[in-house]
Scaffold this motif. Sequence first.
Motif, PDB file in Angstrom:
ATOM      1  N   GLU A   1       2.367  50.955  16.948  1.00  0.00           N
ATOM      2  CA  GLU A   1       3.542  50.240  16.459  1.00  0.00           C
ATOM      3  C   GLU A   1       4.299  51.096  15.457  1.00  0.00           C
TER       4      GLU A   1
ATOM      5  N   VAL B   1       7.997  50.120  22.123  1.00  0.00           N
ATOM      6  CA  VAL B   1       8.384  51.409  22.682  1.00  0.00           C
ATOM      7  C   VAL B   1       7.219  52.381  22.800  1.00  0.00           C
TER       8      VAL B   1
ATOM      9  N   ALA C   1      15.909  42.549  17.381  1.00  0.00           N
ATOM     10  CA  ALA C   1      15.951  43.549  18.450  1.00  0.00           C
ATOM     11  C   ALA C   1      15.251  44.835  18.031  1.00  0.00           C
ATOM     12  N   ALA C   2      15.495  45.272  16.784  1.00  0.00           N
ATOM     13  CA  ALA C   2      14.838  46.482  16.291  1.00  0.00           C
ATOM     14  C   ALA C   2      13.330  46.315  16.243  1.00  0.00           C
ATOM     15  N   ASP C   3      12.864  45.123  15.863  1.00  0.00           N
ATOM     16  CA  ASP C   3      11.424  44.894  15.801  1.00  0.00           C
ATOM     17  C   ASP C   3      10.801  44.893  17.188  1.00  0.00           C
ATOM     18  N   LEU C   4      11.510  44.361  18.176  1.00  0.00           N
ATOM     19  CA  LEU C   4      11.003  44.420  19.555  1.00  0.00           C
ATOM     20  C   LEU C   4      10.837  45.868  20.011  1.00  0.00           C
ATOM     21  N   VAL C   5      11.852  46.686  19.725  1.00  0.00           N
ATOM     22  CA  VAL C   5      11.774  48.101  20.094  1.00  0.00           C
ATOM     23  C   VAL C   5      10.625  48.776  19.357  1.00  0.00           C
ATOM     24  N   ALA C   6      10.507  48.528  18.057  1.00  0.00           N
ATOM     25  CA  ALA C   6       9.452  49.148  17.256  1.00  0.00           C
ATOM     26  C   ALA C   6       8.066  48.727  17.731  1.00  0.00           C
ATOM     27  N   ARG C   7       7.948  47.511  18.210  1.00  0.00           N
ATOM     28  CA  ARG C   7       6.646  46.992  18.630  1.00  0.00           C
ATOM     29  C   ARG C   7       6.241  47.461  20.023  1.00  0.00           C
TER      30      ARG C   7
ATOM     31  N   ALA D   1      13.369  52.178  13.419  1.00  0.00           N
ATOM     32  CA  ALA D   1      14.332  51.779  14.446  1.00  0.00           C
ATOM     33  C   ALA D   1      15.700  51.481  13.838  1.00  0.00           C
TER      34      ALA D   1
END
Length: 318
Positions: A297, A292, A284-290, A303
Motif C-alpha cells: 500500500e 496500484v 479516488a487517490a486512496d483507491l489508487v494508493a491502495r 498519490a
Amino acid sequence: MPVVVAGFLGVVALLVAAVCLGEPRLSPAAALRALTDADHPAYVALTQARLPRAVLGLLAGAALGLSGLLLQDVLRNEVAGPELLGVSAGAAVVTATVVVLGLAVPLAALPYLALLGALVAGALVLAAIGGTRDPAHVVLVGAAVAAACSGLVVAVVGLGTEGNVVVLFRYLLGSLGARGWAHVEVVAPWVLVATVVAVVLRRRVAALALGDEVATGLGVPVVRTRLLALLVAAVLAAAVASVCGPIAYVALLAPHVARRLVGSTGTGRVLLPTLLVGAALLMAADLVARLVLYPVEVPVGVATTLVGVPALLWALRR
C-alpha cells in the motif's frame, strides 16, 4: 444544480468502489449482502476496514477542500492551502510527538493538540509573508516552514523504535490505512461544526475575496471575519492531520476544480461543490494508493502529490 448532483453521484460511486475493491473483490450486490450478514466471510473486512476507511476519506477530503477554499478566498491567493501555509505540517509534528513518545493522550483529544501545532505554524508563515499576496513568495515561505516541521517529525520518529517507520510515512505523507470507526468519530464532529460555521460565514468570506475596502463598504468586519475564517480552516486541516497525517494538495486542487465546474468564483456558489470535489479527490487517490501496487500500500499523500505538484506549477505559471 447539475454539478452538485454529478458530484454527489461521483462520491457515492467512489464509496461503492472503495467497499467492493480489494481482496476479496465483491460485486455491489455481494458487498451489500456481506454488510447486512454478520456471518458472511467478508463482513468484518467490509464493516471494520473498508467502510470506515472510505467514510474517513470522504470526511477528510471534504474538510481539506473547504479549508483550501477559505484560505484562498480570505487571503486572496489562489495557491493558499494548509500544506503550503505549514498548517498541516505543524499539526503533524504535535500528533507524531504524542504517538511516537506514547504520551497518555486520548484519541479524542488529538485534534486539540493538532490545532495548537497548526496555529503556531500557520502564524509563523503569515507573519513571514506579511502583507504580500505574491503566490511565489507564499509558496517559498510555506515550503520552508513545512520542511522545518517535516524535519521535526523525522527527529521525533528517530526517538522511537524501528517499528515507527509506518508512523514516519503517516506523518510525512498522510495515510488512511489502518483506520477504523474510532478515527471517524474523532474527525466527524470537527468537520460538521466547522462546515456549519463556514456556511454561516460564506457571504462575508465572499466579500473579503473582493478586497478589504469593498468588504468594509459592505459592512463586513474585515479583521474579525478573516481571523475566524482562518481559524475554521486551521481546525479543518488539524482535525484531518490528527488522524491521517498531512495529506497534501487536496485543499489546493478542490476549490480550483469546483470553480471551473461551476463557472463561478463566488464562495457561496462554490462551497458545496468544493466539499464534494475534495471528498472525491481523496477517495479516488486512496483507491489508487491502495490498489496500484497491491498487496503493498502506497501512502495516499504520494498519490495526491503526483497530481498536485504539476497543478501547483501550472497555477504559479498562470
